[in-house]
Design a protein around this motif. Structure first.
Motif, PDB file in Angstrom:
ATOM      1  N   LEU A 112       0.838  -0.827  -0.109  1.00 42.27           N
ATOM      2  CA  LEU A 112      -0.116  -0.165  -0.162  1.00 42.27           C
ATOM      3  C   LEU A 112       0.718   1.319   0.019  1.00 42.27           C
ATOM      4  O   LEU A 112       1.665   1.496   1.171  1.00 42.27           O
ATOM      5  N   ILE A 113       0.491   1.863  -0.959  1.00 38.87           N
ATOM      6  CA  ILE A 113       1.226   3.075  -1.294  1.00 38.87           C
ATOM      7  C   ILE A 113       0.388   4.888  -0.673  1.00 38.87           C
ATOM      8  O   ILE A 113      -0.202   5.225  -2.360  1.00 38.87           O
ATOM      9  N   PRO A 114       0.452   5.233   0.231  1.00 40.88           N
ATOM     10  CA  PRO A 114      -0.034   6.763   0.183  1.00 40.88           C
ATOM     11  C   PRO A 114       0.252   7.472  -0.493  1.00 40.88           C
ATOM     12  O   PRO A 114       1.062   7.641  -0.596  1.00 40.88           O
ATOM     13  N   ILE A 115      -0.500   7.835  -1.368  1.00 40.15           N
ATOM     14  CA  ILE A 115      -0.475   9.365  -2.296  1.00 40.15           C
ATOM     15  C   ILE A 115       0.225  10.691  -0.953  1.00 40.15           C
ATOM     16  O   ILE A 115      -1.189  10.827  -0.648  1.00 40.15           O
ATOM     17  N   ARG A 116       0.831  11.392  -1.446  1.00 35.86           N
ATOM     18  CA  ARG A 116       0.866  13.165  -1.015  1.00 35.86           C
ATOM     19  C   ARG A 116       0.466  14.270  -1.959  1.00 35.86           C
ATOM     20  O   ARG A 116       0.746  13.790  -2.554  1.00 35.86           O
ATOM     21  N   PRO A 117      -0.581  14.913  -1.337  1.00 39.24           N
ATOM     22  CA  PRO A 117      -1.160  16.016  -2.768  1.00 39.24           C
ATOM     23  C   PRO A 117       0.217  16.638  -2.902  1.00 39.24           C
ATOM     24  O   PRO A 117       0.104  17.410  -4.313  1.00 39.24           O
ATOM     25  N   ASP A 118       1.948  16.427  -2.566  1.00 40.83           N
ATOM     26  CA  ASP A 118       2.513  17.278  -2.760  1.00 40.83           C
ATOM     27  C   ASP A 118       3.422  16.336  -3.794  1.00 40.83           C
ATOM     28  O   ASP A 118       4.771  17.133  -3.983  1.00 40.83           O
ATOM     29  N   TRP A 119       2.923  15.547  -4.366  1.00 39.53           N
ATOM     30  CA  TRP A 119       3.841  14.980  -5.495  1.00 39.53           C
ATOM     31  C   TRP A 119       3.503  15.883  -6.722  1.00 39.53           C
ATOM     32  O   TRP A 119       2.601  15.222  -7.405  1.00 39.53           O
ATOM     33  N   ASN A 120       4.845  16.033  -7.491  1.00 40.72           N
ATOM     34  CA  ASN A 120       4.611  16.641  -8.605  1.00 40.72           C
ATOM     35  C   ASN A 120       5.249  15.972  -9.627  1.00 40.72           C
ATOM     36  O   ASN A 120       5.481  16.546 -10.552  1.00 40.72           O
ATOM     37  N   ASP A 121       6.170  14.733  -9.267  1.00 36.36           N
ATOM     38  CA  ASP A 121       6.977  14.120 -10.577  1.00 36.36           C
ATOM     39  C   ASP A 121       7.062  12.599  -9.896  1.00 36.36           C
ATOM     40  O   ASP A 121       6.248  12.397  -9.021  1.00 36.36           O
ATOM     41  N   GLY A 122       7.649  12.444 -10.336  1.00 29.86           N
ATOM     42  CA  GLY A 122       7.728  10.405 -10.375  1.00 29.86           C
ATOM     43  C   GLY A 122       8.535  10.364  -9.229  1.00 29.86           C
ATOM     44  O   GLY A 122       8.659   9.283  -9.192  1.00 29.86           O
ATOM     45  N   SER A 123       9.783  10.738  -8.802  1.00 33.20           N
ATOM     46  CA  SER A 123      10.659  10.578  -8.115  1.00 33.20           C
ATOM     47  C   SER A 123      10.313  10.193  -6.679  1.00 33.20           C
ATOM     48  O   SER A 123      10.311   9.228  -6.158  1.00 33.20           O
ATOM     49  N   ASP A 124       8.729  10.674  -6.313  1.00 30.18           N
ATOM     50  CA  ASP A 124       8.751  10.170  -4.720  1.00 30.18           C
ATOM     51  C   ASP A 124       7.891   8.524  -4.840  1.00 30.18           C
ATOM     52  O   ASP A 124       7.893   7.554  -3.594  1.00 30.18           O
ATOM     53  N   LEU A 125       7.746   8.214  -5.964  1.00 36.08           N
ATOM     54  CA  LEU A 125       6.835   7.555  -6.295  1.00 36.08           C
ATOM     55  C   LEU A 125       8.202   6.202  -7.317  1.00 36.08           C
ATOM     56  O   LEU A 125       8.171   4.570  -6.242  1.00 36.08           O
ATOM     57  N   LEU A 126       8.622   6.528  -8.002  1.00 38.73           N
ATOM     58  CA  LEU A 126      10.129   6.101  -8.351  1.00 38.73           C
ATOM     59  C   LEU A 126      11.321   5.861  -8.098  1.00 38.73           C
ATOM     60  O   LEU A 126      11.931   4.604  -7.864  1.00 38.73           O
ATOM     61  N   GLY A 127      11.376   6.796  -7.693  1.00 41.14           N
ATOM     62  CA  GLY A 127      12.966   7.280  -7.100  1.00 41.14           C
ATOM     63  C   GLY A 127      13.907   8.024  -7.877  1.00 41.14           C
ATOM     64  O   GLY A 127      13.068   8.530  -8.594  1.00 41.14           O
ATOM     65  N   TYR A 128      15.173   9.069  -7.411  1.00 40.61           N
ATOM     66  CA  TYR A 128      15.806   9.607  -7.723  1.00 40.61           C
ATOM     67  C   TYR A 128      17.056   9.507  -7.730  1.00 40.61           C
ATOM     68  O   TYR A 128      17.125   8.891  -6.349  1.00 40.61           O
ATOM     69  N   VAL A 129      17.860  10.768  -7.835  1.00 44.15           N
ATOM     70  CA  VAL A 129      19.953  10.043  -7.677  1.00 44.15           C
ATOM     71  C   VAL A 129      20.090  11.569  -6.985  1.00 44.15           C
ATOM     72  O   VAL A 129      19.842  12.828  -6.871  1.00 44.15           O
TER      73      VAL A 129
END
Length: 850
Positions: free
Chosen positions: A556-573
């Motif tokens: 279960l992944i709760p979505i946050r209202p401040d997500w504006n790109d895929g980095s929070d879901l997919l990852g980042y460098v």
């Protein structure tokens, strides 16, 4: 008018009152035309004596009712006594105090006709007996009777809704009906429900003021009050005299029969009826004075003492907050003023401090414009992991009223402490301090939240806690060891039996539809009102086939209202150049390692942020699926340059998103709707308890992924063996597209192909009739695309209604109910009727209920 005599009679009974400008008025004497008063300031300032003619007060009353909401500047003819007159008028039961532009104002309370009884008590009582004896089902009344008897019984049904014995869908409220049936004194229980209704409270308080009036004057006054503060059901116009007279007669019939008034219409037990607390007054005092007080010194401050001592003392008077079980505490800060003052309600069994455990708390926003009654947790001694787990626990297990929000959109302020408080909150009711509800409503809301608090405490202390949360040794979920092979029909029967055995009610058709939707495409959206079990059906569906949080096959992944790109879901460098995988990528890696097992991801409240912003890459890659050496492959979701290797979507990953549609969420674009089946969960049947009866325990079965995997990616994969089905579906969709083209909502090839896949899987396993399965497809793939406010939308919907029913649309509830039952596609027809009604009532319509 008699209503003016109520004001004068009220003033005669007042001995002392606090004005809206922090002064005390002592009423010394009253003669025929003049009131003698003494005014004294709170801070011990000089007293002064005044004489106010009744005529001045009545002029102020006329000025007030002409504008309905008035601040001091609205009193032109009586400006010298504006605050004093506002104070006296505000003591009427149907007037409330608010703040406009940081100054006090008074406002007429407003109600709608459906908050007053639609019929007399005798007819209501007969109908209630008929309902619980099984003669009538309120939800299907038009199918059982017609004509004048239907109109009579439908009015009585409206009164069942009024006091909460049935819900807005006319389904029986199991809690209230059960309590009613088991009550030793049934009238006393109905009296309790009636006293929870604001308009009955207003009427009783007015009758209490009018003790010395004749019965004719009392009835006339109640009629005048109704015409002044009650609007029609749409909220457009005030109640006409004829309607007000009829509703008032019904109201008095109820009060008499429930023995709330005597034969002269004088309230019998005023102490039980009147809400005598001062929560509203104290909340408004804090909101209007806190920022000013905060600019002064803290030590020894009288206002800070008022918050710490007077407010908890007043709240502790409420009968449901007895001091044996509850502690009420409040704070304006320690040593310095707090940015967020609060008032907490602690259950002594759970916690004795706001630094730990979970509790109820009133939180004022930093700008003093909003107040939140929240179900929160201690932020000092609770780890972030535990806080998220408990928040999820509360939201998942406690079903709450629609007025209670279960989201992460609470905004108290920008300070770290304000953000911590918001993050700790599992559920809350938001109030606008400029338009604070009545005392009665505030107390009822608090009592309701205390009930949820106690329900969660009981849940946590029960040995039957959901095993998904920290199961005790020996209480783990067990599975059959061998992978289970079965037909689609057997698998659906197993999933449905497992969910039912867990004590949740979903029809087999709902389970079948979810299965077919996932098999058609591994992305499904579940929409609907809060509390209908969207999250739970996904959890139990996954667990029934061996996918749990413990083994990593359910996430279960709760979505946050401040997500504006895929980095929070997919990852980042990160700054070091290392790739940090997001939660979705972590599941992908597990699914790749176990290609024979299904993996389920639940994106909880996925439209709190814009789906196109954070999920667009996944949607695009999902469309890139193709056959390669007999296997399904996709384009890279994350490149080797970013993640050290190409990461693709595995075939055994299934994504389900839950959505609510309200002012806190974002709508979907056609890009998203085209790529998903949107399943609506708005059915609520509280009276259906058969699923709670003793069930045979059903064990989860380890199911291989091939049971869910799609075998069709392109229409040509299907066409050779199913030409007749494809042609039949295409012909139906071409007819529908003619209507959809009116608003450019017509469907393309992708939607056509996926509907064909759904129907082919259905036909292969003989799960539903073609019409029933196609009905689901229309509802899930086509109707969500329709929205708008102009006549083209109306013509479009009327064209679909005509196509589904072979009849012209008529705005008549009974006629439409018959058409829905006989329609070729009844579910879609019902939704079209709902959308047409919303277009008529609101001037705008869409698929979504908000």
């Amino acid at each position: 008018m008699v209503i003016e005599k109520i004001l004068i009679e009220l003033i005669k009974d007042i001995k002392q009152v606090n004005t809206l400008s922090s002064k005390i008025i002592y009423i010394k004497s009253i003669n025929q035309n003049v009131i003698d008063i003494t005014v004294n300031k709170f801070d011990g300032g000089k007293e002064r004596d005044l004489q106010i003619p009744f005529n001045t007060i009545l002029k102020a009353w006329y000025e007030f009712v002409s504008v309905r909401t008035a601040s001091p500047s609205d009193f032109v003819l009586t400006k010298d006594f504006s605050i004093l007159n506002m104070t006296l008028i505000s003591k009427l039961p149907f007037v409330e105090v608010i703040h406009l532009a940081e100054e006090p104002a008074i406002k007429l309370r407003e109600f709608k006709t459906d908050q007053l009884p639609a019929d007399n008590y005798e007819n209501f009582e007969i109908f209630l007996d008929e309902v619980y004896n099984g003669k009538y089902d309120p939800s299907t009344l038009s199918e059982q009777i017609s004509g004048s008897i239907y109109h009579l019984k439908s009015r009585c049904r409206q009164d069942l809704r009024l006091i909460g014995l049935i819900n807005e869908k006319n389904k029986i409220s199991q809690t209230h009906m059960s309590e009613y049936l088991t009550s030793k004194n049934k009238k006393q229980y109905l009296e309790k429900l009636v006293l929870m209704q604001d308009y009955f409270q207003v009427a009783l308080e007015c009758l209490s003021i009018m003790k010395r009036f004749s019965k004719v004057e009392k009835k006339t006054a109640l009629i005048e009050i109704g015409m002044l503060i009650v609007r029609n059901s749409k909220g457009d116009n005030l109640m006409l005299e004829s309607v007000a007279e009829k509703r008032t007669n019904n109201l008095l019939s109820w009060l008499e029969n429930l023995q709330l008034v005597d034969q002269n219409w004088i309230p019998i037990n005023e102490e039980l009826q009147k809400v005598d607390s001062k929560l509203r007054e104290y909340f408004l005092k804090i909101s209007s004075e806190y920022l000013t007080a905060k600019s002064g010194s803290f030590g020894g401050n009288a206002f800070a003492s008022f918050i710490r001592h007077d407010v908890p003392k007043e709240m502790s008077k409420l009968s449901f907050l007895d001091d044996k079980n509850y502690t009420v505490a409040a704070s304006a800060g320690k040593g310095n003023w707090a940015t967020v003052p609060w008032i907490s309600i602690l259950n002594n069994e759970v916690t004795n401090s706001t630094q730990r455990g979970y509790y109820l708390v009133y939180l004022f926003s930093e700008d003093m414009k909003r107040l939140y009654l929240s179900f929160s947790q201690g932020v000092t001694e609770t780890s972030k992991e535990d806080m998220l787990r408990i928040k999820k626990d509360i939201r998942g297990h406690i079903t709450m009223d629609s007025s209670v929000k279960k989201d992460d959109n609470m905004f108290i302020g920008d300070s770290n402490k304000a953000k911590q408080y918001a993050d700790s909150t599992a559920a809350y009711i938001e109030y606008n301090l400029g338009d604070l509800p009545s005392e009665t409503e505030l107390v009822q809301d608090l009592k309701m939240m205390v009930g949820y608090y106690e329900e969660y405490i009981a849940f946590k202390s029960s040995p039957l806690i959901d095993p998904l949360y920290n199961p005790d040794p020996g209480n783990e979920i067990t599975y059959e060891k061998e992978k289970w092979l079965a037909s689609n029909k057997d698998l659906i029967n197993h999933i449905h039996a497992y969910i039912t055995a867990k004590g949740f009610y979903y029809t087999k058709e709902e389970v079948t539809n979810l299965f077919l939707s996932l098999k058609t495409k591994p992305f499904v959206i579940l929409s609907g009102i809060s509390g209908t079990g969207k999250t739970k059906i996904v959890q139990w569906f996954a667990e029934s086939v061996g996918a749990t949080e413990e083994n990593g096959q359910f996430t279960l992944i709760p979505i946050r209202p401040d997500w504006n790109d895929g980095s929070d879901l997919l990852g980042y460098v990160d700054i070091k150049g290392d790739f940090k995988p997001g939660p979705f990528t972590t599941v992908i890696e597990k699914a790749e390692q176990n290609p024979d097992d299904p993996y389920f991801v639940l994106l909880d409240e996925m439209n709190l942020a814009r789906v196109e912003h954070y999920f667009s890459d996944v949607l695009s890659v999902m469309e890139s699926r193709k056959w390669e050496n007999g296997k399904t492959v996709t384009s890279a979701l994350l490149s080797a340059k970013m993640a050290k290797r190409d990461i693709r979507l595995p075939v055994n990953l299934y994504v389900i998103g839950t959505v609510n549609m309200d002012e806190t969420t974002h709508p979907f674009s056609k890009k998203v709707l085209d790529r998903a089946n949107t399943i609506e969960f708005n059915r609520v049947e509280l009276s259906n308890l058969s699923f709670l009866e003793e069930q045979v325990e059903v064990e989860p079965k380890l199911v291989q992924d091939h049971m869910f995997r799609s075998k069709y990616l392109h229409l040509k994969d299907l066409y050779l063996g199913n030409q007749e089905l494809v042609k039949k579906v295409t012909a139906e969709l071409e007819d529908i597209n003619k209507s959809l083209q009116l608003t450019n909502a017509h469907i393309g090839y992708r939607v056509r192909d996926e509907i064909c896949f759904y129907l082919a899987y259905n036909e292969d396993s003989e799960l539903m009739s073609f019409e029933n399965a196609f009905d689901h497809c229309i509802l899930q793939k086509i109707l969500p695309r329709i929205s708008g406010s102009d006549t083209r939308v109306e013509r479009l919907l009327e064209g679909l209604y005509r196509m589904f029913t072979t009849k012209e649309y008529i705005d008549d509830e009974e006629s439409n109910e018959i058409s829905i039952r006989t329609a070729r596609y009844p579910k879609s027809t019902a939704k079209v009727v709902e959308m047409l009604r919303r277009l008529r009532d609101d001037g705008f319509t869409s698929f979504w209920i908000s």
